[in-house]
Design a protein around this motif. Sequence first.
Motif, PDB file in Angstrom:
ATOM      1  N   PHE A 225     -22.196 -23.924 106.608  1.00 54.93           N
ATOM      2  CA  PHE A 225     -20.779 -23.905 105.953  1.00 54.93           C
ATOM      3  C   PHE A 225     -21.291 -22.595 104.866  1.00 54.93           C
ATOM      4  CE2 PHE A 225     -17.612 -23.645 103.021  1.00 54.93           C
ATOM      5  CZ  PHE A 225     -16.590 -24.418 103.659  1.00 54.93           C
ATOM      6  N   THR A 226     -20.614 -21.217 105.517  1.00 55.21           N
ATOM      7  CA  THR A 226     -21.084 -20.305 104.611  1.00 55.21           C
ATOM      8  C   THR A 226     -19.824 -19.952 103.717  1.00 55.21           C
ATOM      9  OG1 THR A 226     -22.356 -19.062 106.071  1.00 55.21           O
ATOM     10  CG2 THR A 226     -21.163 -17.785 104.356  1.00 55.21           C
ATOM     11  N   ALA A 227     -19.910 -19.872 102.265  1.00 58.82           N
ATOM     12  CA  ALA A 227     -18.860 -19.463 101.448  1.00 58.82           C
ATOM     13  C   ALA A 227     -19.201 -18.084 100.763  1.00 58.82           C
ATOM     14  CB  ALA A 227     -18.542 -20.503 100.590  1.00 58.82           C
ATOM     15  N   HIS A 274     -11.463 -19.320 107.328  1.00 59.55           N
ATOM     16  CA  HIS A 274     -10.202 -19.339 106.586  1.00 59.55           C
ATOM     17  C   HIS A 274     -10.385 -18.894 104.915  1.00 59.55           C
ATOM     18  CE1 HIS A 274      -6.584 -21.703 105.915  1.00 59.55           C
ATOM     19  NE2 HIS A 274      -6.759 -22.021 104.671  1.00 59.55           N
ATOM     20  N   ALA A 275      -9.424 -18.175 104.667  1.00 59.79           N
ATOM     21  CA  ALA A 275      -9.330 -17.928 103.189  1.00 59.79           C
ATOM     22  C   ALA A 275      -8.432 -18.618 102.355  1.00 59.79           C
ATOM     23  CB  ALA A 275      -9.144 -16.327 102.967  1.00 59.79           C
ATOM     24  N   TYR A 276      -9.257 -19.055 101.156  1.00 59.66           N
ATOM     25  CA  TYR A 276      -8.317 -19.926 100.199  1.00 59.66           C
ATOM     26  C   TYR A 276      -7.922 -19.099  99.079  1.00 59.66           C
ATOM     27  CZ  TYR A 276     -10.480 -23.734 102.918  1.00 59.66           C
ATOM     28  OH  TYR A 276     -10.626 -24.610 103.966  1.00 59.66           O
ATOM     29  N   ASP A 277      -7.033 -19.149  98.398  1.00 56.23           N
ATOM     30  CA  ASP A 277      -6.524 -18.732  97.093  1.00 56.23           C
ATOM     31  C   ASP A 277      -7.366 -19.372  96.127  1.00 56.23           C
ATOM     32  OD1 ASP A 277      -5.335 -18.106  94.881  1.00 56.23           O
ATOM     33  OD2 ASP A 277      -3.315 -17.530  95.730  1.00 56.23           O
ATOM     34  N   THR A 342      -5.053 -12.598  94.443  1.00 54.38           N
ATOM     35  CA  THR A 342      -6.184 -11.544  93.604  1.00 54.38           C
ATOM     36  C   THR A 342      -7.588 -11.986  93.994  1.00 54.38           C
ATOM     37  OG1 THR A 342      -5.900 -12.290  91.625  1.00 54.38           O
ATOM     38  CG2 THR A 342      -4.283 -10.652  92.144  1.00 54.38           C
ATOM     39  N   GLU A 343      -7.709 -13.324  94.413  1.00 60.60           N
ATOM     40  CA  GLU A 343      -9.178 -13.847  94.548  1.00 60.60           C
ATOM     41  C   GLU A 343      -9.207 -14.937  95.662  1.00 60.60           C
ATOM     42  OE1 GLU A 343     -10.446 -15.680  90.866  1.00 60.60           O
ATOM     43  OE2 GLU A 343      -9.858 -14.246  89.641  1.00 60.60           O
ATOM     44  N   VAL A 344     -10.096 -14.720  96.617  1.00 56.39           N
ATOM     45  CA  VAL A 344      -9.918 -15.585  97.732  1.00 56.39           C
ATOM     46  C   VAL A 344     -11.653 -16.165  97.994  1.00 56.39           C
ATOM     47  CG1 VAL A 344      -8.388 -14.223  98.951  1.00 56.39           C
ATOM     48  CG2 VAL A 344     -10.675 -13.593  99.357  1.00 56.39           C
ATOM     49  N   VAL A 345     -11.411 -17.267  98.466  1.00 59.60           N
ATOM     50  CA  VAL A 345     -12.796 -17.835  98.887  1.00 59.60           C
ATOM     51  C   VAL A 345     -12.773 -17.911 100.307  1.00 59.60           C
ATOM     52  CG1 VAL A 345     -14.356 -19.928  98.857  1.00 59.60           C
ATOM     53  CG2 VAL A 345     -13.081 -19.343  96.972  1.00 59.60           C
ATOM     54  N   ILE A 346     -13.826 -17.397 101.001  1.00 55.24           N
ATOM     55  CA  ILE A 346     -13.878 -17.038 102.454  1.00 55.24           C
ATOM     56  C   ILE A 346     -14.753 -18.175 102.967  1.00 55.24           C
ATOM     57  CG2 ILE A 346     -14.460 -15.776 104.432  1.00 55.24           C
ATOM     58  CD1 ILE A 346     -14.181 -13.533 102.103  1.00 55.24           C
ATOM     59  N   GLU A 347     -14.347 -19.217 104.004  1.00 52.80           N
ATOM     60  CA  GLU A 347     -15.042 -20.186 104.677  1.00 52.80           C
ATOM     61  C   GLU A 347     -15.379 -19.685 105.770  1.00 52.80           C
ATOM     62  OE1 GLU A 347     -13.600 -23.336 107.518  1.00 52.80           O
ATOM     63  OE2 GLU A 347     -12.326 -23.595 105.533  1.00 52.80           O
ATOM     64  N   ALA A 348     -16.553 -19.727 106.423  1.00 53.60           N
ATOM     65  CA  ALA A 348     -16.961 -19.471 107.615  1.00 53.60           C
ATOM     66  C   ALA A 348     -17.970 -20.713 107.997  1.00 53.60           C
ATOM     67  CB  ALA A 348     -17.670 -17.982 108.021  1.00 53.60           C
ATOM     68  N   ALA A 385     -19.723 -13.226 110.140  1.00 50.06           N
ATOM     69  CA  ALA A 385     -18.239 -13.161 109.837  1.00 50.06           C
ATOM     70  C   ALA A 385     -17.691 -13.074 108.829  1.00 50.06           C
ATOM     71  CB  ALA A 385     -17.663 -14.508 110.706  1.00 50.06           C
ATOM     72  N   ALA A 386     -18.566 -13.862 107.736  1.00 55.61           N
ATOM     73  CA  ALA A 386     -18.325 -13.751 106.428  1.00 55.61           C
ATOM     74  C   ALA A 386     -18.464 -12.635 105.696  1.00 55.61           C
ATOM     75  CB  ALA A 386     -19.038 -14.956 105.789  1.00 55.61           C
ATOM     76  N   GLN A 387     -19.474 -11.942 105.963  1.00 57.72           N
ATOM     77  CA  GLN A 387     -19.853 -10.504 105.477  1.00 57.72           C
ATOM     78  C   GLN A 387     -19.099  -9.455 105.954  1.00 57.72           C
ATOM     79  OE1 GLN A 387     -22.315  -9.850 103.310  1.00 57.72           O
ATOM     80  NE2 GLN A 387     -21.406  -7.819 103.090  1.00 57.72           N
ATOM     81  N   ARG A 388     -18.354  -9.664 107.105  1.00 59.38           N
ATOM     82  CA  ARG A 388     -17.712  -8.417 107.809  1.00 59.38           C
ATOM     83  C   ARG A 388     -16.167  -8.863 107.222  1.00 59.38           C
ATOM     84  NH1 ARG A 388     -16.157  -3.808 109.965  1.00 59.38           N
ATOM     85  NH2 ARG A 388     -15.136  -4.061 111.955  1.00 59.38           N
ATOM     86  N   THR A 389     -15.710  -9.966 106.863  1.00 58.43           N
ATOM     87  CA  THR A 389     -14.847 -10.273 105.957  1.00 58.43           C
ATOM     88  C   THR A 389     -14.712  -9.810 104.578  1.00 58.43           C
ATOM     89  OG1 THR A 389     -14.267 -12.275 107.462  1.00 58.43           O
ATOM     90  CG2 THR A 389     -12.839 -12.018 105.409  1.00 58.43           C
ATOM     91  N   VAL A 390     -15.768  -9.843 104.071  1.00 62.84           N
ATOM     92  CA  VAL A 390     -15.918  -9.427 102.693  1.00 62.84           C
ATOM     93  C   VAL A 390     -15.729  -7.791 102.712  1.00 62.84           C
ATOM     94  CG1 VAL A 390     -17.662  -8.956 100.674  1.00 62.84           C
ATOM     95  CG2 VAL A 390     -17.245 -11.325 101.817  1.00 62.84           C
ATOM     96  N   ASP A 391     -16.672  -7.187 103.801  1.00 64.85           N
ATOM     97  CA  ASP A 391     -16.492  -5.840 103.840  1.00 64.85           C
ATOM     98  C   ASP A 391     -15.116  -5.047 103.963  1.00 64.85           C
ATOM     99  OD1 ASP A 391     -19.308  -6.057 103.373  1.00 64.85           O
ATOM    100  OD2 ASP A 391     -19.744  -5.800 105.624  1.00 64.85           O
ATOM    101  N   LEU A 392     -14.431  -5.898 104.683  1.00 68.72           N
ATOM    102  CA  LEU A 392     -13.021  -5.264 105.043  1.00 68.72           C
ATOM    103  C   LEU A 392     -12.049  -5.596 103.694  1.00 68.72           C
ATOM    104  CD1 LEU A 392     -12.468  -6.403 108.725  1.00 68.72           C
ATOM    105  CD2 LEU A 392     -12.692  -3.967 107.877  1.00 68.72           C
ATOM    106  N   LEU A 393     -12.361  -6.733 102.893  1.00 66.78           N
ATOM    107  CA  LEU A 393     -11.361  -6.979 101.860  1.00 66.78           C
ATOM    108  C   LEU A 393     -11.779  -5.879 100.849  1.00 66.78           C
ATOM    109  CD1 LEU A 393     -11.488 -10.861 101.585  1.00 66.78           C
ATOM    110  CD2 LEU A 393      -9.465  -9.240 101.874  1.00 66.78           C
TER     111      LEU A 393
END
Length: 836
Positions: A225-227, A274-277, A342-348, A385-393
């Motif tokens: 689990f990566t957050a 999955h992205a959580y508010d 405005t803030e998300v927690v990314i789950e991979a 995948a989590a890093q790629r999502t962070v980079d795009l955000l």
Amino acid sequence: MRVPLSWLREYVDLPATETGRDVQAKLISAGLEVETVERLGADLKGPLVVGQVLTIEELEGFKKPIRFCTVDVGRANGTGEPQEIVCGARNFSVGDKVVVVLPGATLPGGFQIAARKTYGKVSHGMICSTDELGMGDDGSHGIIVLPPEHEVGTDAVELLELVDEVLDIAVTPDRGYCLSMRGVARETATAYGLPLRDPALLDVPAPNAFGYPVQITDPRGCDRFTARTVTGIAPGTRSPIWLQRRLQKAGMRPISLPVDITNYVMLELGQPLHAYDRTRVQGAIGVRRAEQGEKLTTLDGVTRTLDAEDLVIADDRGAIGLAGVMGGANTEIGDGLESHTTEVVIEAAHFDPIAIARTARRHKLSSEASRRFERGVDPLAAAAAAQRTVDLLVLLAGGTADAGVTEVVAPTAPATISLPADHPDKVAGMAYGRETVVRRLQEIGCDVYGQDELVVTVPSWRPDLTDPNDLAEEVIRLEGYENLPSTLPRPPAGRGLTTRQRLHRRIGRALAAAGYVEAPNYPFIGTQVLDQLNVPADDPRRTLVTLVNPLSDEEPALRTTLLPGLLGALRRNDGRGSHDLALFETGLVFHPKAERSVAGILPVDRRPADEDLAGLQAALPDQPKHAAVVLAGAREQAGWWGKGRPADWADAVEAARILAREAGTELIVRKGQYEPWHPGRCAELVVVLDGEERVVGHAGELHPGVLKTLGLPARTCAMEIDLDALERASAGPVTSPRISAMPVATQDVALVVDQAVPAAEVEAALREGAGELLEAIRLFDVYRNEEQLGDGRKSLAYALRFRAADRTLTADEASAARDAAVATAAERFGAVLRGA
């Protein structure tokens, strides 16, 4: 999996001349099922440009709202003057940038654009929607409104990437890694012999103590689990056109920028996210099994009652998502421009495939995420995948990456397989050589060591590779199935069909010659049909072999009788207008043994030992072969030759006699009672086996209650018999009869007996009493008349044929044989000659 060719080229430098059809052929040769190649924009012709709405005039007096617009299209129309266009859409305003198609253009589907008068105005073109351009659903259900930064007059065909080719790949369960651009690109690079630019090769920061808190209470269900956290996202930021178009081409609808990014990364790397508010999550995120009866409202708006086996994502309040399947509505990110997140927690994370598959089926909720998890996701791709999502955000939404990185990992060792270097050669029947085997295994990502005995470390994205045969299949696949040699089998001479096979073929031909049509059925039943057939609770047919993975929950067991399938076929045909039916089937039925055992796994590289085969056979249920017929409607059609007649119980009995004759068996037919047959119109079929009588089947008319329950025609008849028992009772191969040159002597007798005496037993007594001179006997009349015969009496008339092999019988000899036959019947049943 829909794969845009333009996106695929980012990871593999395909030749510029390669078309989608060329790539399709290569991938099919590599073992992927590329079903179609869709050519987007193939019939699209410009001019199609970016325009800016200058004025909007509302036209009155029409049944629906109509607007007359002037649109600035720059010099695209050749004059620089505003373009006048009539449009009925309402989702744009003055100043908006839109897509305009000008006269002379052709839209997808061959729709040609020209200036035309409509609603009292001349419209010089169209303001386009996504549907009109064949772009797919963007959620707006209206005109395309472009971001303001695009310049007026820009070619919209290139801007919207309207011309492309999309490969539609049917991904089989063992190719889960191909549910991603990364996986398909790897196969494409291997097929073309080109290098791969792996999108998962990213610099990922090491986990630290500052990340979002995560608690895993079920490490078997979730072993990784990566957050990651991103803050400062600009609310309502739109996804760029290139991102929306890639999602649309892949068959997904753009929703909002954070959600679009997670979907994009899932398509790119194959890792569901999955992205959580963050403002709607309370406390630490945990992974656990659900509590029995726990409630969760998923993103589709359905409130679901959870099972104790379901894996869920939870916070301090309770479940916030169905792990690996669908998120919860209580932490949902807002849609589109209305999003205030405005803030998300990314789950991979990486979840147990079996747990996800069972959860998805239990809730009848298949999603893009569950499709990937249940086929196997690369566990090592979660961090990338989590890093790629962070980079795009950060890049697209103006967010700031939080320094904290959370990564919870259950230690696992990479899978290794020992493989003889010549094993693929033995499986394929051709010589590849060690160098080829090693090269091909390295191409799919394996690490290979050793000489004659190879030690292969399987890549993390290939969980389907578990034994040497899987590796051999990969070598053969990449070397090309079409290159395998064709070798015709050489059966040993002098071996034909076995006695059992010849009997079964004769039976099929005999029934077909008698007017029956073969109707094979699936060998699966459920207890419901046995209830409908009134099968008693203690009947052996109720003891079923239940399948672990049935095709249908309504039919989870193997059949113990052929009648359910045949009667179902009869009902379907009768319901479709075919009312005169005679169907038959031969097939296995299955009865579990009293002592059950589990068979071992047999080797595939050599013939199993006799004891291995015996153990396998002992673990199998008994599987006798049966034959059955069902009849309804007319057995003989009416015509100029006569009135015809309906099928009745005698036809079902005669079908059994046909089978007995083919088997060379003497069949005894007598009155019986057996569900689902009518108790007064059921014949028991008996053979003599090892000196004892054995019931091998039943025939007759089905019970009226069963016919009503199953919706079958009235007076439907059926027969079912055990073919294996018929074969064992056979006296051997059927021999041709000896034709005598001597004349036959015929004697008729009419015997009066009680109504309860079966005609078959009277016939057996006559046959025994007549002796060796009797050649044949036939019942030709049954007569009932209380005034002439007495109450409860009936008359049975038989024709007896006598013949001697060496002489012509005298009248006295024939009469003596007849009298002896009558005397035996009189002794056993009190039979008297009619009229005596």
